[in-house]
Design an enzyme around this catalytic site. Structure first.
Site, PDB file in Angstrom:
ATOM      1  N   CYS A  69       9.399   4.173   0.748  1.00  0.00           N
ATOM      2  CA  CYS A  69       8.821   3.099   1.572  1.00  0.00           C
ATOM      3  C   CYS A  69       8.759   1.790   0.778  1.00  0.00           C
ATOM      4  O   CYS A  69       8.354   1.781  -0.387  1.00  0.00           O
ATOM      5  CB  CYS A  69       7.425   3.508   2.037  1.00  0.00           C
ATOM      6  SG  CYS A  69       6.700   2.281   3.144  1.00  0.00           S
ATOM      7  N   ARG A  71     -12.624  12.046  12.412  1.00  0.00           N
ATOM      8  CA  ARG A  71     -11.862  13.092  11.709  1.00  0.00           C
ATOM      9  C   ARG A  71     -12.146  13.109  10.214  1.00  0.00           C
ATOM     10  O   ARG A  71     -11.995  12.090   9.524  1.00  0.00           O
ATOM     11  CB  ARG A  71     -10.358  12.915  11.938  1.00  0.00           C
ATOM     12  CG  ARG A  71      -9.546  14.048  11.287  1.00  0.00           C
ATOM     13  CD  ARG A  71      -8.073  14.011  11.620  1.00  0.00           C
ATOM     14  NE  ARG A  71      -7.860  13.971  13.033  1.00  0.00           N
ATOM     15  CZ  ARG A  71      -7.088  13.076  13.651  1.00  0.00           C
ATOM     16  NH1 ARG A  71      -6.450  12.162  12.953  1.00  0.00           N
ATOM     17  NH2 ARG A  71      -6.952  13.100  14.959  1.00  0.00           N
ATOM     18  N   CYS A  96      -0.633   5.149  -2.082  1.00  0.00           N
ATOM     19  CA  CYS A  96       0.338   5.994  -1.380  1.00  0.00           C
ATOM     20  C   CYS A  96       1.461   6.547  -2.253  1.00  0.00           C
ATOM     21  O   CYS A  96       2.208   5.794  -2.888  1.00  0.00           O
ATOM     22  CB  CYS A  96       0.952   5.209  -0.218  1.00  0.00           C
ATOM     23  SG  CYS A  96       1.996   6.281   0.809  1.00  0.00           S
ATOM     24  N   CYS A 118       1.225  -0.110  -0.754  1.00  0.00           N
ATOM     25  CA  CYS A 118      -0.121   0.483  -0.578  1.00  0.00           C
ATOM     26  C   CYS A 118      -0.494   1.266  -1.852  1.00  0.00           C
ATOM     27  O   CYS A 118       0.199   2.235  -2.203  1.00  0.00           O
ATOM     28  CB  CYS A 118      -0.130   1.386   0.647  1.00  0.00           C
ATOM     29  SG  CYS A 118       0.638   0.601   2.096  1.00  0.00           S
ATOM     30  N   CYS A 130      -5.534   5.949  17.173  1.00  0.00           N
ATOM     31  CA  CYS A 130      -6.119   6.751  16.098  1.00  0.00           C
ATOM     32  C   CYS A 130      -6.168   5.787  14.923  1.00  0.00           C
ATOM     33  O   CYS A 130      -5.119   5.370  14.415  1.00  0.00           O
ATOM     34  CB  CYS A 130      -5.227   7.950  15.807  1.00  0.00           C
ATOM     35  SG  CYS A 130      -5.704   8.847  14.316  1.00  0.00           S
ATOM     36  N   CYS A 155       1.007  12.636  18.586  1.00  0.00           N
ATOM     37  CA  CYS A 155       0.546  11.464  17.853  1.00  0.00           C
ATOM     38  C   CYS A 155       1.682  11.078  16.910  1.00  0.00           C
ATOM     39  O   CYS A 155       2.418  11.958  16.439  1.00  0.00           O
ATOM     40  CB  CYS A 155      -0.710  11.811  17.051  1.00  0.00           C
ATOM     41  SG  CYS A 155      -1.307  10.432  16.042  1.00  0.00           S
ATOM     42  N   CYS A 206       0.973  15.521  14.846  1.00  0.00           N
ATOM     43  CA  CYS A 206       1.097  14.118  14.439  1.00  0.00           C
ATOM     44  C   CYS A 206       2.291  13.942  13.507  1.00  0.00           C
ATOM     45  O   CYS A 206       2.355  14.576  12.454  1.00  0.00           O
ATOM     46  CB  CYS A 206      -0.189  13.670  13.747  1.00  0.00           C
ATOM     47  SG  CYS A 206      -0.091  11.962  13.187  1.00  0.00           S
TER      48      CYS A 206
HETATM   49  N1  SAM Z   1       3.911   4.229   6.935  1.00  0.00           N
HETATM   50  C1  SAM Z   1       3.032   4.181   8.042  1.00  0.00           C
HETATM   51  C2  SAM Z   1       1.851   3.269   7.824  1.00  0.00           C
HETATM   52  O1  SAM Z   1       1.441   3.075   6.697  1.00  0.00           O
HETATM   53  O2  SAM Z   1       1.340   2.755   8.814  1.00  0.00           O
HETATM   54  C3  SAM Z   1       2.525   5.550   8.468  1.00  0.00           C
HETATM   55  C4  SAM Z   1       2.235   6.606   7.435  1.00  0.00           C
HETATM   56  S1  SAM Z   1       0.933   6.245   6.279  1.00  0.00           S
HETATM   57  C5  SAM Z   1       1.182   7.496   5.064  1.00  0.00           C
HETATM   58  C6  SAM Z   1      -0.539   6.718   7.160  1.00  0.00           C
HETATM   59  C7  SAM Z   1      -1.856   6.596   6.478  1.00  0.00           C
HETATM   60  O3  SAM Z   1      -2.032   7.641   5.528  1.00  0.00           O
HETATM   61  C8  SAM Z   1      -2.170   5.350   5.683  1.00  0.00           C
HETATM   62  O4  SAM Z   1      -2.526   4.265   6.477  1.00  0.00           O
HETATM   63  C9  SAM Z   1      -3.362   5.813   4.853  1.00  0.00           C
HETATM   64  O5  SAM Z   1      -4.568   5.533   5.524  1.00  0.00           O
HETATM   65  C10 SAM Z   1      -3.144   7.327   4.726  1.00  0.00           C
HETATM   66  N2  SAM Z   1      -2.891   7.724   3.335  1.00  0.00           N
HETATM   67  C11 SAM Z   1      -1.738   7.551   2.647  1.00  0.00           C
HETATM   68  N3  SAM Z   1      -1.849   7.994   1.382  1.00  0.00           N
HETATM   69  C12 SAM Z   1      -3.111   8.469   1.248  1.00  0.00           C
HETATM   70  C13 SAM Z   1      -3.845   9.041   0.161  1.00  0.00           C
HETATM   71  N4  SAM Z   1      -3.299   9.197  -1.036  1.00  0.00           N
HETATM   72  N5  SAM Z   1      -5.130   9.418   0.392  1.00  0.00           N
HETATM   73  C14 SAM Z   1      -5.686   9.251   1.609  1.00  0.00           C
HETATM   74  N6  SAM Z   1      -5.048   8.709   2.668  1.00  0.00           N
HETATM   75  C15 SAM Z   1      -3.785   8.313   2.488  1.00  0.00           C
HETATM   76  C1  DTB Z   2      -4.535   9.542   8.398  1.00  0.00           C
HETATM   77  O1  DTB Z   2      -5.507   8.780   8.573  1.00  0.00           O
HETATM   78  N1  DTB Z   2      -4.415  10.393   7.387  1.00  0.00           N
HETATM   79  C2  DTB Z   2      -3.154  11.097   7.449  1.00  0.00           C
HETATM   80  C3  DTB Z   2      -2.560  10.618   8.797  1.00  0.00           C
HETATM   81  N2  DTB Z   2      -3.487   9.607   9.209  1.00  0.00           N
HETATM   82  C4  DTB Z   2      -1.179  10.179   8.887  1.00  0.00           C
HETATM   83  C5  DTB Z   2      -2.302  10.938   6.249  1.00  0.00           C
HETATM   84  C6  DTB Z   2      -2.985  11.370   4.966  1.00  0.00           C
HETATM   85  C7  DTB Z   2      -1.969  11.279   3.885  1.00  0.00           C
HETATM   86  C8  DTB Z   2      -2.478  11.808   2.565  1.00  0.00           C
HETATM   87  C9  DTB Z   2      -1.461  11.673   1.493  1.00  0.00           C
HETATM   88  C10 DTB Z   2      -0.203  12.428   1.723  1.00  0.00           C
HETATM   89  O2  DTB Z   2      -0.237  13.649   2.072  1.00  0.00           O
HETATM   90  O3  DTB Z   2       0.889  11.871   1.505  1.00  0.00           O
HETATM   91 FE1  SF4 Z   3       4.553   3.039   3.222  1.00  0.00          FE
HETATM   92 FE2  SF4 Z   3       2.663   4.687   2.372  1.00  0.00          FE
HETATM   93 FE3  SF4 Z   3       2.042   2.169   2.938  1.00  0.00          FE
HETATM   94 FE4  SF4 Z   3       2.691   3.880   4.952  1.00  0.00          FE
HETATM   95  S1  SF4 Z   3       0.918   4.016   3.604  1.00  0.00           S
HETATM   96  S2  SF4 Z   3       3.411   1.779   4.667  1.00  0.00           S
HETATM   97  S3  SF4 Z   3       4.210   5.166   3.890  1.00  0.00           S
HETATM   98  S4  SF4 Z   3       3.432   2.854   1.296  1.00  0.00           S
END
Ligand code: SAM
Ligand code: DTB
Ligand code: SF4
Length: 335
Positions: free
Chosen positions: A55, A262, A62, A59, A190, A130, A99
């Site tokens: 990506c 959740r 992430c 973030c 959501c 979702c 989802c």
């Molecule tokens: N890329 C898209 C976006 O960011 O909108 C969708 C997928 S993204 C992984 C969805 C959500 O996962 C993020 O907004 C964040 O709130 C959550 N998330 C990602 N990494 C995480 C982590 N290490 N711990 C907790 N939540 C996480």
């Molecule tokens: C949300 O609020 N939490 C989920 C879902 N929406 C997409 C994602 C959590 C991701 C945790 C880190 C991972 O497994 O990569």
């Molecule tokens: Fe990309 Fe992760 Fe940010 Fe979603 S949360 S936009 S997958 S870096």
């Protein structure tokens, strides 16, 4: 059931809830929970990463951001038949919502076409759908709605004033715009955030206040506890006090009584006792299945045993056309 919900919470109101003696806060949250939901039922969603890693966004939490070395294997968009096999398995294990998450900043139109076919296929299996695909154009939101997508996940992640410490490649306003597109076409939102990112209580209150003062409360509010992944900038952040985490759930429940709150990422290293407190505080939804997107989640057997210990049961999927709650929205409530 149409209910009047407050949309005018001030930051002081929210901080005053956080400051209540712990048992008073939990009692109030549990009363709100019982007035709006069956407290024995917990909604269960299973996640699938349909496009993993690589990506372009930054973030800081992430593991899927290409710029951090997290050892993750990137994977292109999954084929339809693989997604449907995973959805069948999730349904067989007891999930009612499926989802699909993609590591995109924003999908291309041709990606949306492929995801639309997945949504149709998953709906046909009798699961709620979702998706979380990043920012959407108005046309893409229309297309996903047309394919039958019930929920779109798009998180605010944190308070507006802490956001720049976590993400620089996308504005808070961009997130609010995508949520607006999702609501406009009639999909359910959501939307929640992450705690344990080094933010203060004031920031946690700011996230919840922003969510609870949106034009309508998100139907699902995921509260994630940061999953710390080596290689991401937030790895090594001091963990949030577990009781402060429970307070965050309780305040979310009081501010957004009709929503599914959740208990999301971060359950793998939570004790049964901590999760029990979260359910008492009004959490009524979980991610269910061994994996979140790229990181671990408790085994299904472990969650089934936890439900049995606590006398909880999975919430049945709503009948087609049945609404969990209808938030009349800020304008109507004020009238
Ligand atoms: N890329 C898209 C976006 O960011 O909108 C969708 C997928 S993204 C992984 C969805 C959500 O996962 C993020 O907004 C964040 O709130 C959550 N998330 C990602 N990494 C995480 C982590 N290490 N711990 C907790 N939540 C996480
Ligand atoms: C949300 O609020 N939490 C989920 C879902 N929406 C997409 C994602 C959590 C991701 C945790 C880190 C991972 O497994 O990569
Ligand atoms: Fe990309 Fe992760 Fe940010 Fe979603 S949360 S936009 S997958 S870096």
């Amino acid at each position: 059931m149409a209910v009047h919900l407050r949309h005018d919470w001030s930051r002081e109101d929210v901080l005053a809830l956080f400051a209540l003696p712990f048992n008073d806060l939990l009692f109030q949250a549990a009363c709100v929970h019982r007035a709006h939901h069956n407290p024995r039922q917990v909604q269960v969603s299973t996640l699938l990463s349909i496009k993993t890693g690589g990506c372009p966004e930054d973030c800081s939490y992430c593991p899927q951001a290409a710029r951090y070395s997290t050892g993750l294997n990137a994977h292109k968009l999954m084929d339809l038949d693989v997604v449907l096999d995973k959805a069948r398995a999730a349904k067989a294990a007891g999930a009612t919502r499926f989802c699909m998450g993609a590591a995109w900043r924003a999908p291309k139109d041709r990606d949306v076409e492929k995801v639309a076919a997945m949504i149709e296929g998953v709906n046909a299996l009798g699961l709620e759908t979702c998706a979380t695909l990043g920012m959407l154009t108005p046309e893409q939101a229309e297309r996903l709605k047309g394919a039958g997508l019930a929920y779109y996940n798009h998180n605010l992640d944190t308070a507006p004033e802490y956001y720049d410490s976590v993400i620089r490649t996308r504005e808070y306003e961009d997130r609010l715009d995508t949520l607006e597109q999702v609501r406009r076409v009639g999909m359910k939102t959501c939307c929640g955030g992450i705690v344990g990112m080094g933010e203060t209580r004031e920031h946690r209150a700011g996230l919840l206040q922003t969510l609870a003062t949106l034009p309508t409360h998100p139907e699902s509010v995921p509260i994630n506890r940061l999953v710390q992944v080596p290689g991401t900038p937030l790895h090594g952040t001091e963990q949030i006090d577990p009781l402060e985490f429970v307070r965050t759930i309780a305040v979310a429940r009081i501010l957004m009584p009709g929503s599914m709150v959740r208990l999301s990422a971060g359950r793998e290293d939570m004790s049964d006792e901590l999760q029990a407190l979260c359910f008492l505080a009004g959490a009524n939804s979980i991610f269910y299945g061994e994996k979140l997107l790229t990181t671990g989640n408790p085994d299904t057997e472990k969650d089934q045993a936890l439900f049995a210990r606590l006398g909880l049961e999975p919430m049945p999927a709503p009948e087609p056309g049945e609404h969990v709650h209808v938030d009349l929205g800020a304008v109507e409530s004020a009238a």
